[in-house]
Design a protein around this motif. Sequence first.
Motif, PDB file in Angstrom:
ATOM      1  N   ILE A  97      31.819  38.457  44.764  1.00  8.00           N
ATOM      2  CA  ILE A  97      33.229  38.819  44.830  1.00  8.00           C
ATOM      3  C   ILE A  97      33.948  38.048  43.732  1.00  8.00           C
ATOM      4  O   ILE A  97      33.848  36.815  43.659  1.00  8.00           O
ATOM      5  N   ILE A  98      34.652  38.780  42.866  1.00 13.85           N
ATOM      6  CA  ILE A  98      35.391  38.167  41.765  1.00 13.85           C
ATOM      7  C   ILE A  98      36.844  38.582  41.871  1.00 13.85           C
ATOM      8  O   ILE A  98      37.158  39.778  41.866  1.00 13.85           O
ATOM      9  N   ILE A  99      37.719  37.608  41.980  1.00 13.77           N
ATOM     10  CA  ILE A  99      39.156  37.844  42.121  1.00 13.77           C
ATOM     11  C   ILE A  99      39.840  37.627  40.777  1.00 13.77           C
ATOM     12  O   ILE A  99      39.562  36.635  40.093  1.00 13.77           O
ATOM     13  N   THR A 100      40.728  38.532  40.396  1.00  8.50           N
ATOM     14  CA  THR A 100      41.560  38.311  39.218  1.00  8.50           C
ATOM     15  C   THR A 100      42.828  37.602  39.668  1.00  8.50           C
ATOM     16  O   THR A 100      43.713  38.207  40.268  1.00  8.50           O
ATOM     17  N   SER A 101      42.912  36.308  39.403  1.00 13.35           N
ATOM     18  CA  SER A 101      44.111  35.540  39.701  1.00 13.35           C
ATOM     19  C   SER A 101      44.945  35.440  38.425  1.00 13.35           C
ATOM     20  O   SER A 101      45.110  36.429  37.714  1.00 13.35           O
ATOM     21  N   SER A 102      45.460  34.271  38.098  1.00  9.57           N
ATOM     22  CA  SER A 102      46.303  34.090  36.917  1.00  9.57           C
ATOM     23  C   SER A 102      46.533  32.605  36.714  1.00  9.57           C
ATOM     24  O   SER A 102      46.393  31.807  37.655  1.00  9.57           O
ATOM     25  N   ILE A 103      46.917  32.211  35.492  1.00  7.91           N
ATOM     26  CA  ILE A 103      47.384  30.840  35.317  1.00  7.91           C
ATOM     27  C   ILE A 103      48.786  30.680  35.915  1.00  7.91           C
ATOM     28  O   ILE A 103      49.184  29.587  36.299  1.00  7.91           O
ATOM     29  N   THR A 104      49.535  31.792  36.013  1.00  8.75           N
ATOM     30  CA  THR A 104      50.901  31.752  36.533  1.00  8.75           C
ATOM     31  C   THR A 104      50.868  31.628  38.052  1.00  8.75           C
ATOM     32  O   THR A 104      50.411  32.528  38.746  1.00  8.75           O
ATOM     33  N   GLY A 105      51.359  30.530  38.556  1.00 11.31           N
ATOM     34  CA  GLY A 105      51.317  30.256  39.990  1.00 11.31           C
ATOM     35  C   GLY A 105      50.398  29.090  40.282  1.00 11.31           C
ATOM     36  O   GLY A 105      50.868  28.010  40.679  1.00 11.31           O
ATOM     37  N   ALA A 114      36.940  33.230  41.006  1.00 12.04           N
ATOM     38  CA  ALA A 114      38.130  33.844  40.423  1.00 12.04           C
ATOM     39  C   ALA A 114      38.221  33.590  38.926  1.00 12.04           C
ATOM     40  O   ALA A 114      37.865  32.504  38.439  1.00 12.04           O
ATOM     41  N   VAL A 115      38.729  34.579  38.227  1.00 11.89           N
ATOM     42  CA  VAL A 115      39.076  34.453  36.814  1.00 11.89           C
ATOM     43  C   VAL A 115      40.591  34.313  36.730  1.00 11.89           C
ATOM     44  O   VAL A 115      41.336  35.028  37.408  1.00 11.89           O
ATOM     45  N   MET A 116      41.063  33.386  35.890  1.00 12.95           N
ATOM     46  CA  MET A 116      42.489  33.118  35.764  1.00 12.95           C
ATOM     47  C   MET A 116      42.940  33.418  34.334  1.00 12.95           C
ATOM     48  O   MET A 116      42.834  32.566  33.446  1.00 12.95           O
ATOM     49  N   PRO A 117      43.433  34.624  34.085  1.00 16.85           N
ATOM     50  CA  PRO A 117      43.851  34.978  32.730  1.00 16.85           C
ATOM     51  C   PRO A 117      45.152  34.298  32.310  1.00 16.85           C
ATOM     52  O   PRO A 117      46.036  34.028  33.134  1.00 16.85           O
ATOM     53  N   GLY A 118      45.255  34.062  31.008  1.00 12.19           N
ATOM     54  CA  GLY A 118      46.529  33.695  30.402  1.00 12.19           C
ATOM     55  C   GLY A 118      47.205  34.965  29.901  1.00 12.19           C
ATOM     56  O   GLY A 118      47.175  35.996  30.567  1.00 12.19           O
TER      57      GLY A 118
END
Length: 257
Positions: free
Chosen positions: A135-143, A181-185
């Motif tokens: 399971i891979i969640i797309t999170s974010s650097i924002t937050g 999770a991956v945390m995109p900029g």
Amino acid sequence: MLKSLQGKTVIVTGGSRGIGKGIALRFGEAGLNVLVVSRGQADADAVAAEIGPNASGFAADVSTEEGCRTMVEAAVARYGGVDVLCANAGIFPAAKLGDMTAADFDYVISANLRSTFLSVSAVLPAMTRAGSGRIIITSSITGPITGYPGWSHYGASKAGQLGFMRTAAIEFAPKRITVNAVMPGNIMTEGLEGNGPDYIASMEASVPLRRLGTPADIANAALFFASEEAAYITGQTIVVDGGQILPESLGALEAMG
């Protein structure tokens, strides 16, 4: 080189555009069966057509239990199971506190955080039967790391995803299901392109690598988490941001030379 994932099956939510489309295309390139999930059937079908015969589209609202249940049923019926879930669906409307309504807040939390919970819950039986899963969640650097005016609801949803991930990873570990999770900029997607070259240049100036990321940059990190080589990694994050969170001030960027 990663071991082949040929013949495995991935569900990509929010897969018709932006980062989700990039993930779907990359997983298709790696030889997986791809169920591209979007609210619109035509949009999902268009991405599936780009991938080829090992992909298909499916329309679902993943902020609802029925939407998540039917998408998993479709993956099992078409491909025999679900090996990987990329929980990517999300929205990012802007509203500053004072103007933001409770309905605005609830809408973003539902689309981003509730959809993660429901998607993960829906794939759990199929992955449990198979004896493994990713399971891979797309999170974010924002937050989780940074903040941006107008995105307090978005930031809360993305930080919430990581809190959910850590406990899910513990609960699922005995089933050999990993959750990461991956945390995109700042990523160059359709939404940014419409803001014009000056806006994009100002964003690039805040990134030490002096460019925005691409959906493929995020997809490559997700593909690693889906791989056999990542089997001993769970409850973890990868920040993919070109170094965006590193400078302590604008002066640090100016001193780069």
